[in-house]
Every structure is written in C-alpha cells, then in structure tokens.
Design an enzyme around this catalytic site. Structure first.
Site: not given
Ligand code: NAP
Ligand code: COA
Length: 264
Positions: A21, A126, A143, A161
């Site tokens: 996302i 920060k 979120s 969250k």
């Molecule tokens: P994703 O592809 O796994 O994206 C997560 C991103 O955060 C990746 O770029 C990952 O890269 C990075 N990351 C993870 N841990 C980290 C850390 N400790 N420090 C810095 N970067 C970190 O997941 P996604 O499903 O697209 O979700 C993205 C956002 O949308 C999240 O906030 C999630 O809670 C929210 N969300 C998703 C959904 C859904 O349906 N997918 C629904 C509701 C909310 P690295 O591995 O390189 O660190």
C-alpha cells in the site's frame, strides 16, 4: 489524472514505502510530479522501490532504517539531505502483523508489533520533524481497522494501531499552530498486499472478506493512494485530526453483512 493537486517539486517521505500500500501511495505522488524519499529495513527493497519511483521522471531516493531505531532514522535522513530541503508530505506506514492468540504470543512478539507500528510512528515523526516544511506540512499515518474494531488473533495490532490513531490526534493538536496537518487513513481489506496474504491467505477467506464489504469488492492500493493525495492536497486544507476509513463501508459491520447478507 491531470496534475492539479500541486505536488510538483514537493518532497514526499514515505516510511515503509518500499512495498504494498505504501509503495502504491509513493507511486501515486511520483505520478503527480513529486520527489520521493522512501525508507524501510531492507536496502534491497529500498533500491528496488527507488528504481521504480525514478521511472516517473522526478527525484527518487531512500535509505534503510528500522523504524524502531530513532537514531537510524535520523542518520538515514541526514544521509539524504543533499536531495531535499524540507519534507512537504510525510506518510508513516510501516507495520508488522501475524495472526496469533493474545496469550499464546511471547512478550517479545507483542512488543515487536507495538514497537514497529506505534513507537516506529513516533520515532519517524520525531526524527523527521527538523525537516518539516515551514507553515505547510502534511502528515498522514496509515492505521488499520484493528484500531477501531477488536479482532481475535490481533491483540498486538489492535493495541498498536489504536495508539497510532491517538498519537495522530495529539500531534494534530500540538502541531496545528505550525501549519502541520495530521491525519490518518484506515485501509480496509486491500487486494494484492502482504497484509491480506497474512490475514486472509486462502481463496475462501478472500471471498468471505469480499462479501463482508458493503461495496462488494476488495480495495485497491490506488483507493488508499487517492485518499492520501486528497489529504495532502489543498482540497483538505481545513482537515486535521481526522482518521478516515477507506474500506467500502467494511468497518460499519462487515461480519454482520457476511453472515446475514441483507438485500443480497
Ligand atoms: P507491506 O507490503 O508488508 O508493507 C510494510 C512496509 O513496511 C514494507 O515496506 C516494509 O519493508 C516496511 N517495514 C516493516 N517493518 C519495518 C520496520 N521495523 N521499520 C521500517 N520499515 C518497516 O504491507 P501492506 O499490507 O501493504 O501494509 C501497509 C500498511 O497498510 C500497514 O501500515 C498496514 O498496517 C496497513 N493496512 C494494510 C491493510 C491490507 O489490507 N494490506 C489493511 C489495513 C491496513 P521492510 O521489510 O524492508 O522493512
Ligand atoms: N506467531 C507468534 N509469534 C510470532 C510470529 C507468529 N506468527 N511471528 C513472529 N513471532 C514472534 C517471534 O517468535 C519473536 O518472539 P520471541 O523472540 O519471543 O521468539 C517476535 O515475534 C519477533 O520476531 P522476529 O522475527 O525476531 O521479529 P522481526 O522484527 O524480525 O519481524 C515481524 C517482525 C515478526 C512483525 C515480521 O513478521 C515482519 O517483519 N513483518 C513486516 C511485514 C508485515 O508484517 N506486513 C504486513 C503489514 S499489515
């Protein structure tokens, strides 16, 4: 989409912007002429995302840092300082998730997710705050529905969250006088993402999810990017402290809809 949102030449920083996302959001801003800075833990993912974003023809750069480590973020931002003067828009979207019953999790498992999602959001804000564009800065926290809906197997994410939402609101109050608008987005179930792969891994689970959305479809990355662009644009100049669900109505009570199927 024609470029009328005013992002040309602006610097947009996306923490966790190297996949899913958040990368979708970064791409949408790049398409609108913005310069993009992305960060996440994996240098490989940062390099791949930067290459993808550069293809839009504007500046793209990034650094690797763990959002749990405020000094690493500070150092990363400093290492990129030649590429930007200030940050105009910041998206904080890094997250960790795995399904597990609350009391079957180790303390470290619970802490890992709270630290990535909540502490990581605080750390990123920060560390980036010295670079905030003066008088006109937009911060958007990503979120999740878990912040407003208790979900089994998601105690860590729900707690983290909910904290992210409250942090966003407090920042909106504290930073408003500096022209910093702080808002949040609650994505619903978004197709083709790591989050969905972890929480709805089977075709059956995906279909159940789709049926529980009043608009009867899973969301797309572009659905979330559109809301981020709206919140960062002058169209939202008087919006601060809002946490907006972008979920096709799912958070109204998707489980009830899936079970009862009213009107279908
Ligand atoms: P994703 O592809 O796994 O994206 C997560 C991103 O955060 C990746 O770029 C990952 O890269 C990075 N990351 C993870 N841990 C980290 C850390 N400790 N420090 C810095 N970067 C970190 O997941 P996604 O499903 O697209 O979700 C993205 C956002 O949308 C999240 O906030 C999630 O809670 C929210 N969300 C998703 C959904 C859904 O349906 N997918 C629904 C509701 C909310 P690295 O591995 O390189 O660190
Ligand atoms: N069930 C229960 N506990 C789990 C688990 C699972 N499925 N996966 C990891 N854990 C525990 C580990 O056992 C460890 O606890 P311990 O030290 O008591 O054994 C703790 O969580 C931390 O795991 P670790 O792998 O060291 O953490 P990490 O910092 O390398 O990775 C995660 C963080 C676990 C959140 C990892 O899944 C991740 O990097 N996620 C990012 C991508 C993502 O989740 N995307 C979806 C966003 S919605």
């Amino acid at each position: 989409m024609s470029r009328w949102l005013g992002f040309e030449g602006k610097t947009v920083f996306v923490m966790g912007g190297t996949s899913g996302i958040n990368l979708g959001i970064a791409e949408a801003f790049a398409e609108q002429g913005a310069n993009l800075m992305v960060a996440s833990r994996s240098q490989e993912k940062v390099d791949a995302a930067v290459e993808k974003l550069a293809a839009f023809g504007h500046q793209a750069f990034g650094f690797s840092a763990d959002a749990r480590d405020v000094e690493a973020i500070e150092a990363g931002l400093k290492s990129q300082a030649e590429h930007f003067e200030s940050i105009d828009v910041m998206i904080v979207g890094q997250a960790g998730n795995f399904p597990a019953p609350a009391l079957a999790m180790s303390a470290n498992a619970f802490k890992s997710v709270v630290d990535i999602d909540l502490l990581g959001t605080f750390n990123t804000v920060k560390a980036a705050s010295p670079y905030f564009a003066k008088g006109d800065m937009r911060l958007i926290a990503i979120s999740a529905p878990q912040s407003i809906l208790p979900m089994p197997m998601q105690a860590h994410v729900c707690a983290a969250k909910a904290g992210v939402d409250m942090l966003t609101r407090v920042l909106a109050m504290e930073l408003g006088h500096q022209g910093v608008r702080c808002n949040g987005i609650i994505p619903g179930p978004i197709d083709d993402t790591e989050g969905m792969a972890r929480l709805a891994p089977s075709e059956e689970a995906r279909e159940h999810c789709r049926r529980s959305v009043p608009l009867e479809r899973l969301g797309t990355k572009r659905d979330i990017a559109n809301c981020a662009m709206f919140l960062a644009s002058p169209l939202a100049d008087y919006i601060s402290g809002a946490i907006i669900p972008v979920d096709g109505g799912w958070s109204l009570g998707g489980a009830a809809l899936a079970a009862l199927g009213a009107g279908r």
